[in-house]
Design a protein around this motif. Structure first.
Motif, mmCIF file in Angstrom:
data_model
loop_
_atom_site.group_PDB
_atom_site.id
_atom_site.type_symbol
_atom_site.label_atom_id
_atom_site.label_comp_id
_atom_site.label_asym_id
_atom_site.label_seq_id
_atom_site.Cartn_x
_atom_site.Cartn_y
_atom_site.Cartn_z
ATOM 1 N N LEU A 79 47.980 44.303 29.557
ATOM 2 C CA LEU A 79 47.007 45.081 28.796
ATOM 3 C C LEU A 79 45.600 44.692 29.195
ATOM 4 O O LEU A 79 45.265 43.503 29.233
ATOM 5 N N VAL A 80 44.791 45.693 29.493
ATOM 6 C CA VAL A 80 43.353 45.521 29.706
ATOM 7 C C VAL A 80 42.662 46.361 28.640
ATOM 8 O O VAL A 80 42.890 47.572 28.565
ATOM 9 N N THR A 81 41.849 45.727 27.806
ATOM 10 C CA THR A 81 41.131 46.463 26.768
ATOM 11 C C THR A 81 39.655 46.576 27.115
ATOM 12 O O THR A 81 39.102 45.760 27.858
ATOM 13 N N VAL A 82 39.049 47.609 26.534
ATOM 14 C CA VAL A 82 37.610 47.847 26.637
ATOM 15 C C VAL A 82 37.092 48.034 25.213
ATOM 16 O O VAL A 82 37.883 48.228 24.280
ATOM 17 N N PRO A 83 35.772 47.969 24.996
ATOM 18 C CA PRO A 83 35.250 48.030 23.625
ATOM 19 C C PRO A 83 35.721 49.232 22.809
ATOM 20 O O PRO A 83 35.939 49.111 21.596
ATOM 21 N N THR A 84 35.910 50.391 23.438
ATOM 22 C CA THR A 84 36.312 51.574 22.673
ATOM 23 C C THR A 84 37.754 51.515 22.169
ATOM 24 O O THR A 84 38.167 52.371 21.385
ATOM 25 N N PRO A 135 46.041 53.623 20.171
ATOM 26 C CA PRO A 135 47.499 53.786 20.244
ATOM 27 C C PRO A 135 48.055 53.439 21.630
ATOM 28 O O PRO A 135 49.141 52.869 21.738
ATOM 29 N N ALA A 136 47.314 53.774 22.677
ATOM 30 C CA ALA A 136 47.797 53.465 24.030
ATOM 31 C C ALA A 136 47.870 51.957 24.251
ATOM 32 O O ALA A 136 48.823 51.451 24.859
ATOM 33 N N ALA A 137 46.876 51.223 23.751
ATOM 34 C CA ALA A 137 46.888 49.760 23.892
ATOM 35 C C ALA A 137 48.055 49.160 23.120
ATOM 36 O O ALA A 137 48.754 48.266 23.618
ATOM 37 N N ARG A 138 48.265 49.649 21.918
ATOM 38 C CA ARG A 138 49.386 49.143 21.115
ATOM 39 C C ARG A 138 50.721 49.428 21.816
ATOM 40 O O ARG A 138 51.615 48.583 21.839
ATOM 41 N N ALA A 139 50.857 50.611 22.410
ATOM 42 C CA ALA A 139 52.089 50.956 23.121
ATOM 43 C C ALA A 139 52.313 50.017 24.305
ATOM 44 O O ALA A 139 53.451 49.600 24.571
ATOM 45 N N ARG A 140 51.254 49.677 25.020
ATOM 46 C CA ARG A 140 51.395 48.744 26.159
ATOM 47 C C ARG A 140 51.809 47.363 25.670
ATOM 48 O O ARG A 140 52.622 46.685 26.306
ATOM 49 N N LEU A 141 51.237 46.921 24.548
ATOM 50 C CA LEU A 141 51.623 45.613 24.002
ATOM 51 C C LEU A 141 53.083 45.612 23.560
ATOM 52 O O LEU A 141 53.792 44.617 23.737
ATOM 53 N N THR A 142 53.526 46.710 22.986
ATOM 54 C CA THR A 142 54.930 46.803 22.572
ATOM 55 C C THR A 142 55.845 46.745 23.791
ATOM 56 O O THR A 142 56.854 46.029 23.786
ATOM 57 N N ALA A 143 55.489 47.469 24.847
ATOM 58 C CA ALA A 143 56.295 47.443 26.068
ATOM 59 C C ALA A 143 56.319 46.042 26.677
ATOM 60 O O ALA A 143 57.377 45.542 27.086
#
Length: 196
Positions: free
Chosen positions: A145-150, A165-173
């Motif tokens: 996971l790579v996050t940005v401020p938004t 939601p996309a970040a959460r989905a990547r963390l779940t995967a």
């Protein structure tokens, strides 16, 4: 099967950082899949600079926090490493924490990597962390996971929440991969012994 134990290390030296919130969300995802978690936040639990004369002698470090980190890493079935991007790589705080560990503390274990930056060039952090994980004979899982401020919103009390939601989905995967591999330690260990 017993619940896999995860050690999540937040490499930001700033209290309440984006990286710390991403780590907290990763811990939630792992817990939902049956993992038990310990978070080591380097902003609130900094480590002394590694004494090179004691490198590789983790349980003999003079500093009790360094000994505790080594013991937690040794006991963990899964590791998660998170850092903000500093000069195209991970933070010095994370480098120092990883310097306290040695191959036996990471070898054969699945590892998740997370990064935060102003834009997606922060993927360089994940690339750099993967090199270190490989050197320690761990197995960095494919999803990261790579996050940005938004990806975050602020709560009424000034805290950040990872709400993408996309970040959460990547963390779940990523969490699914970590948990699945932790149940196959001999296979992961054999893979790590021969390089990844």
């Amino acid at each position: 099967m017993t619940s896999p134990e995860a050690l999540l290390i937040c490499g930001s030296p700033s209290v309440g950082s984006h990286s710390r919130e991403a780590v907290a969300t990763a811990a939630e995802c792992l817990a939902e899949l049956g993992g038990t978690n310990r978070i080591w936040d380097l902003a609130t639990r900094p480590l002394p600079i590694l004494d090179a004369a004691r490198h590789g002698r983790g349980m003999h470090y003079a500093d009790p926090a360094a000994r505790e980190l080594v013991a937690l890493a040794d006991r963990a079935d899964v590791l998660v490493l998170a850092s903000p991007m500093y000069h195209g790589s991970f933070s010095g705080a994370m480098k120092n924490a990883l310097d306290h560990l040695d191959t036996p503390h990471v070898q054969g274990k699945p590892v998740g990597v997370l990064a935060h930056g102003e834009n997606l060039s922060a993927t360089q952090v994940c690339d750099s962390l993967r090199v270190v994980v490989r050197a320690l004979k761990g197995l960095a899982v494919p999803d990261q996971l790579v996050t940005v401020p938004t990806d975050f919103t602020s709560t009424h009390d000034g805290r950040r929440r990872l709400t993408s939601p996309a970040a959460r989905a990547r963390l779940t995967a990523m969490s699914r991969q970590l948990i699945a591999l932790s149940s196959m330690p001999s296979a992961v260990g054999a893979f790590a012994l021969h390089g990844n």
